[in-house]
Design a protein around this motif. Structure first.
Motif, PDB file in Angstrom:
ATOM      1  N   MET A   1       0.092  15.441  21.035  1.00 36.74           N
ATOM      2  CA  MET A   1      -1.263  16.039  21.297  1.00 36.74           C
ATOM      3  C   MET A   1      -2.375  14.890  21.486  1.00 36.74           C
ATOM      4  SD  MET A   1      -3.476  18.609  19.417  1.00 36.74           S
ATOM      5  CE  MET A   1      -5.153  19.120  19.944  1.00 36.74           C
ATOM      6  N   ASN A   2      -2.752  14.698  22.604  1.00 33.46           N
ATOM      7  CA  ASN A   2      -3.812  13.566  22.736  1.00 33.46           C
ATOM      8  C   ASN A   2      -5.160  14.155  21.975  1.00 33.46           C
ATOM      9  OD1 ASN A   2      -1.968  12.859  24.618  1.00 33.46           O
ATOM     10  ND2 ASN A   2      -3.252  13.019  26.469  1.00 33.46           N
ATOM     11  N   ASP A 119       4.655  16.403  25.050  1.00 37.72           N
ATOM     12  CA  ASP A 119       4.265  17.645  24.458  1.00 37.72           C
ATOM     13  C   ASP A 119       2.698  17.535  24.688  1.00 37.72           C
ATOM     14  OD1 ASP A 119       6.734  18.292  23.583  1.00 37.72           O
ATOM     15  OD2 ASP A 119       6.280  17.993  21.480  1.00 37.72           O
ATOM     16  N   ASP A 120       1.938  18.610  25.040  1.00 38.30           N
ATOM     17  CA  ASP A 120       0.625  18.330  25.323  1.00 38.30           C
ATOM     18  C   ASP A 120       0.016  20.063  25.337  1.00 38.30           C
ATOM     19  OD1 ASP A 120      -1.745  16.351  25.968  1.00 38.30           O
ATOM     20  OD2 ASP A 120      -1.948  18.245  27.355  1.00 38.30           O
ATOM     21  N   PRO A 121      -1.404  20.122  25.066  1.00 36.57           N
ATOM     22  CA  PRO A 121      -1.833  21.527  25.010  1.00 36.57           C
ATOM     23  C   PRO A 121      -2.236  22.005  26.596  1.00 36.57           C
ATOM     24  CG  PRO A 121      -2.942  20.056  23.667  1.00 36.57           C
ATOM     25  CD  PRO A 121      -2.166  19.286  24.184  1.00 36.57           C
ATOM     26  N   CYS A 122      -1.709  21.088  27.499  1.00 44.29           N
ATOM     27  CA  CYS A 122      -2.049  21.353  28.913  1.00 44.29           C
ATOM     28  C   CYS A 122      -0.748  22.487  29.403  1.00 44.29           C
ATOM     29  CB  CYS A 122      -2.049  20.278  29.852  1.00 44.29           C
ATOM     30  SG  CYS A 122      -0.544  19.297  30.125  1.00 44.29           S
ATOM     31  N   PHE A 123       0.345  22.426  28.503  1.00 40.59           N
ATOM     32  CA  PHE A 123       1.332  23.478  28.733  1.00 40.59           C
ATOM     33  C   PHE A 123       1.226  24.703  27.725  1.00 40.59           C
ATOM     34  CE2 PHE A 123       3.382  19.169  29.229  1.00 40.59           C
ATOM     35  CZ  PHE A 123       3.556  19.006  30.450  1.00 40.59           C
ATOM     36  N   PRO A 124       1.694  26.065  28.415  1.00 38.77           N
ATOM     37  CA  PRO A 124       1.354  27.068  27.711  1.00 38.77           C
ATOM     38  C   PRO A 124       1.838  27.243  26.257  1.00 38.77           C
ATOM     39  CG  PRO A 124       2.367  27.332  29.853  1.00 38.77           C
ATOM     40  CD  PRO A 124       2.361  25.968  29.689  1.00 38.77           C
ATOM     41  N   VAL A 247      -7.049   2.380  20.942  1.00 43.39           N
ATOM     42  CA  VAL A 247      -6.039   3.263  21.338  1.00 43.39           C
ATOM     43  C   VAL A 247      -4.748   3.162  20.596  1.00 43.39           C
ATOM     44  CG1 VAL A 247      -4.729   3.821  23.388  1.00 43.39           C
ATOM     45  CG2 VAL A 247      -7.150   3.352  23.693  1.00 43.39           C
ATOM     46  N   VAL A 248      -3.964   4.108  19.980  1.00 45.18           N
ATOM     47  CA  VAL A 248      -2.861   4.293  19.363  1.00 45.18           C
ATOM     48  C   VAL A 248      -2.020   5.353  20.016  1.00 45.18           C
ATOM     49  CG1 VAL A 248      -1.767   4.840  17.374  1.00 45.18           C
ATOM     50  CG2 VAL A 248      -4.152   3.893  17.206  1.00 45.18           C
ATOM     51  N   LEU A 249      -0.648   4.396  20.281  1.00 48.27           N
ATOM     52  CA  LEU A 249       0.248   5.410  21.025  1.00 48.27           C
ATOM     53  C   LEU A 249       1.460   5.217  20.044  1.00 48.27           C
ATOM     54  CD1 LEU A 249       0.484   3.416  24.540  1.00 48.27           C
ATOM     55  CD2 LEU A 249      -0.940   5.337  23.708  1.00 48.27           C
ATOM     56  N   LEU A 250       2.026   6.488  19.890  1.00 50.82           N
ATOM     57  CA  LEU A 250       3.143   6.580  19.213  1.00 50.82           C
ATOM     58  C   LEU A 250       4.552   6.871  20.024  1.00 50.82           C
ATOM     59  CD1 LEU A 250       1.872   8.825  16.310  1.00 50.82           C
ATOM     60  CD2 LEU A 250       2.122   6.450  16.388  1.00 50.82           C
ATOM     61  N   ARG A 251       5.644   6.669  19.403  1.00 44.94           N
ATOM     62  CA  ARG A 251       7.133   6.634  20.062  1.00 44.94           C
ATOM     63  C   ARG A 251       7.361   8.061  20.482  1.00 44.94           C
ATOM     64  NH1 ARG A 251      12.464   7.575  18.429  1.00 44.94           N
ATOM     65  NH2 ARG A 251      13.944   6.121  19.368  1.00 44.94           N
ATOM     66  N   ASN A 252       7.564   8.276  21.797  1.00 39.80           N
ATOM     67  CA  ASN A 252       8.063   9.512  22.361  1.00 39.80           C
ATOM     68  C   ASN A 252       9.478   9.936  21.897  1.00 39.80           C
ATOM     69  OD1 ASN A 252       8.732  11.575  23.976  1.00 39.80           O
ATOM     70  ND2 ASN A 252       8.804  10.481  25.622  1.00 39.80           N
ATOM     71  N   GLN A 253       9.651  10.628  21.184  1.00 39.74           N
ATOM     72  CA  GLN A 253      11.066  11.131  20.414  1.00 39.74           C
ATOM     73  C   GLN A 253      12.150  11.680  21.454  1.00 39.74           C
ATOM     74  OE1 GLN A 253      11.715  10.055  17.450  1.00 39.74           O
ATOM     75  NE2 GLN A 253       9.813   9.829  16.300  1.00 39.74           N
ATOM     76  N   LYS A 254      11.533  12.177  22.664  1.00 32.27           N
ATOM     77  CA  LYS A 254      12.298  12.994  23.588  1.00 32.27           C
ATOM     78  C   LYS A 254      12.372  12.022  24.662  1.00 32.27           C
ATOM     79  CE  LYS A 254       9.998  16.666  23.960  1.00 32.27           C
ATOM     80  NZ  LYS A 254       9.323  18.069  24.684  1.00 32.27           N
ATOM     81  N   TYR A 255      12.119  10.747  24.575  1.00 32.92           N
ATOM     82  CA  TYR A 255      12.258   9.836  25.814  1.00 32.92           C
ATOM     83  C   TYR A 255      13.616   9.781  26.258  1.00 32.92           C
ATOM     84  CZ  TYR A 255      11.617   5.571  28.736  1.00 32.92           C
ATOM     85  OH  TYR A 255      11.566   4.795  29.781  1.00 32.92           O
ATOM     86  N   TRP A 256      13.952   9.585  27.433  1.00 27.88           N
ATOM     87  CA  TRP A 256      15.178   9.702  28.138  1.00 27.88           C
ATOM     88  C   TRP A 256      16.151   8.394  28.192  1.00 27.88           C
ATOM     89  CZ3 TRP A 256      15.932   5.974  31.791  1.00 27.88           C
ATOM     90  CH2 TRP A 256      14.851   5.548  32.488  1.00 27.88           C
ATOM     91  N   GLY A 257      15.297   7.272  27.868  1.00 29.34           N
ATOM     92  CA  GLY A 257      15.895   5.937  27.979  1.00 29.34           C
ATOM     93  C   GLY A 257      16.692   5.395  26.868  1.00 29.34           C
ATOM     94  N   LYS A 258      17.890   4.881  27.298  1.00 25.77           N
ATOM     95  CA  LYS A 258      18.613   4.162  26.093  1.00 25.77           C
ATOM     96  C   LYS A 258      19.188   2.932  26.390  1.00 25.77           C
ATOM     97  CE  LYS A 258      20.868   8.644  24.478  1.00 25.77           C
ATOM     98  NZ  LYS A 258      19.976   9.345  24.986  1.00 25.77           N
ATOM     99  N   ASP A 259      19.584   2.073  25.597  1.00 21.63           N
ATOM    100  CA  ASP A 259      19.893   0.778  25.698  1.00 21.63           C
ATOM    101  C   ASP A 259      21.334   0.698  26.021  1.00 21.63           C
ATOM    102  OD1 ASP A 259      20.983   0.825  23.319  1.00 21.63           O
ATOM    103  OD2 ASP A 259      19.797  -0.745  22.277  1.00 21.63           O
TER     104      ASP A 259
END
Length: 591
Positions: A1-2, A119-124, A247-259
């Motif tokens: 949530m922003n 994830d964000d409140p813009c989604f239902p 500005v603080v950003l946190l890790r996206n736990q659902k991110y698609w990328g893998k090494d």
């Protein structure tokens, strides 16, 4: 949530990231800052602290026009394609692959099927949903409409099929039901983009912020607040944003990328941006471990930090990692070509001959640059010989002669001129003061310096309120065209009151436009570069702007930072950056 935090909430944030760790873990939980090993010798954990000397203007993808907003948003959003942080080669992002057909005018992109929005409140239900081709279509339809908050339109105008006509229809209140015709949904995960004609840099355009994909729900909920309310698919999401402070950003736990070892990216727990304008303070924060790297050295301390003969760090700075290379960056002063003063080419040329670029680089910049003796394209592009462009050297007598020919003998009658610069570090001020003195001494004119916040600075330039101003251009993509497009007449609005986002000097030359447009449609690189050089020489001869220097990018990194290579664009993507638990890390991060 922003979340935008004020007052007490921000104190909580500082306590979370700023106070000391407990000496032991409680209930088996990982201590703050503690790293855990991943496969392949990588490590998870830690907050990367980075600083910008100027606060960003906007994080809304279509309205990003400065590096601060780009560097933050590049961690939050993604486009169909991206750039390799080390080589700047085009690599897949939201599109796992693409096909180019019909003589390089049709691009079919095949989207990944495992990409979720944050994830964000813009989604239902507040939960980010899967990305589909409808989202790409939505963004590109917006990109193809000329608007005050759409700087990207000038990059795709006349390029994506039907974009110009679509924009006119939307502005006239007759929005076509199918959107812009050159962007077509094939199926849920396939989208096709058609061009009017071949354009060699099209894929590079898609790697710019204007190609970042955001969900319709975010735009419908936040509208103009998307300047600070960012919902993307990237490796990090906004946790906290405090205007002008952090500005603080946190890790996206659902991110698609893998090494390559199968580790889910990113490795870092998060990123924290501060906005310290003073570079000496910035360096002090690095020494305290409050920053993990700095970009550019304080000019007044350069001799203390770096041995210019060996290019090695000195004394207490020897424990840091030093990186340096020529940058795809050009620093210049702009003239209002359509204004009452600088509509005379002789005056623009006089200003160019009146400054000693070598002296500025050697003494003001302490060697952290290359004198701008040639054109507008910096010496960082393989195959593009910038030395073939004949520019301006220091010839004060010729400058005085041109001033006299323009009706101002020995500067007599020339109006007092204001040089507008932006705040953010001391370099801009020191260069401005050096040039102010040179113009005064060599042309016998008076120059005042007006410093203002970056957002206001840009607004004044784009709306032609400034006559003479400081500017710089860092490549959006690695092609000389990105610098030369700044002088294309196609980017000049119909009136002075309308914003000019690219051709801010409002330079207009029919021969330049003819050659430049021919180059845009030329696929062969050698032939295209030759045409670019012809066009560039015209704009240099006409003194469209005043080149000062090309940047050398210099960085100091903490010794425990890994996977953070330098590149000529200072293009930053933190998704594969990680910390190694060295002695220095234990001392600075776990103290």
């Amino acid at each position: 949530m922003n979340k935008i935090m004020y007052g007490f909430g921000f104190l909580v944030l500082l306590l979370f990231f700023g106070c000391k760790s407990d000496s032991s873990s409680k209930n088996g939980q990982k201590k703050r800052g503690e790293l855990t090993q991943a496969a392949g010798g990588k490590y998870y954990g830690g907050i990367f602290n980075v600083n910008e000397t100027e606060y960003f203007r906007s994080l809304y993808p279509l309205n990003i026009g400065e590096v601060g907003g780009h560097r933050i948003s590049n961690q939050i959003y993604e486009g169909l394609i991206s750039l390799n942080q080390k080589t700047l080669e085009i690599v897949p992002a939201l599109a796992e692959r693409w096909d180019i057909t019909d003589g390089a005018t049709t691009f079919t992109f095949h989207l990944r099927k495992d990409v979720y929005f944050h994830d964000d409140p813009c989604f239902p239900d507040g939960k980010g949903r899967l990305l589909t081709s409808k989202d790409v279509k939505y963004v590109f339809d917006k990109l193809c409409v000329e608007a005050v908050d759409n700087k990207g339109f000038y990059f795709i105008k006349g390029r994506i099929k039907g974009a110009t006509e679509y924009s006119k229809a939307v502005k006239a209140g007759k929005k076509p039901a199918g959107g812009v015709p050159g962007v077509q949904i094939i199926d849920e995960h396939t989208i096709k983009i058609e061009l009017e004609k071949p354009f060699s840099s099209f894929l590079h355009i898609l790697a710019m912020p204007f190609g970042f994909i955001f969900p319709p729900e975010a735009h419908e909920k936040y509208d103009k607040d998307m300047r600070i309310e960012a919902v993307g698919t990237g490796p990090f999401y906004i946790k906290t944003l405090r205007e002008n402070e952090a500005v603080v950003l946190l890790r996206n736990q659902k991110y698609w990328g893998k090494d390559d070892a199968g580790n889910q990216l990113p490795y870092l727990d998060g990123l924290r941006w501060s906005f310290i304008g003073d570079q000496k303070t910035e360096l002090l924060q690095l020494k305290k471990g409050k920053l993990d790297f700095i970009y550019r050295l304080p000019l007044e301390m350069a001799d203390e930090i770096l041995d210019s003969r060996t290019n090695k760090l000195k004394g207490e700075y020897a424990d840091y990692v030093f990186q340096e290379e020529p940058e795809m960056s050009f620093q210049y002063y702009g003239f209002k070509n359509m204004g009452e003063i600088f509509n005379d080419k002789r005056l623009r040329q006089a200003f160019n001959y009146a400054i000693d670029r070598k002296k500025i680089v050697d003494f003001t910049l302490k060697g952290a640059g290359i004198p701008g003796f040639h054109g507008f394209v910096p010496p960082a592009f393989a195959g593009y010989d910038y030395t073939k462009i004949k520019g301006y050297d220091f010839q004060p007598n010729k400058a005085k002669q041109l001033m006299s020919e323009a009706g101002y003998p020995n500067g007599k009658g020339f109006p007092t001129l204001t040089l507008q610069i932006n705040s953010g570090g001391t370099r801009n001020e020191q260069v401005a003061e050096a040039i102010q003195k040179m113009l005064s001494n060599n042309l016998n004119i008076k120059i005042n310096i007006a410093k203002m916040p970056f957002a206001q600075h840009l607004e004044n330039i784009e709306t032609s309120k400034a006559e003479f101003w400081r500017a710089g251009w860092i490549a959006d993509y690695p092609d000389p065209e990105n610098f030369l497009t700044l002088y294309w007449g196609n980017h000049i609005p119909e009136t002075l009151e309308e914003n000019a986002y690219l051709n801010t000097p409002r330079f207009k030359n029919a021969k330049y436009d003819e050659i430049f447009e021919k180059a845009l449609a030329t696929i062969d690189e050698k032939e295209r570069y030759a045409l670019y050089q012809q066009a560039e020489q015209i704009a240099v001869d006409e003194a469209a702007v005043m080149p000062i220097f090309y940047d050398k990018a210099q960085r100091l990194l903490q010794s425990y930072v890994r996977n953070y290579p330098q590149n000529p664009m200072e293009y930053r993507n933190f998704r594969e950056v990680y910390f190694e638990p060295t002695e220095a890390y234990q001392k600075l991060k776990l103290k």
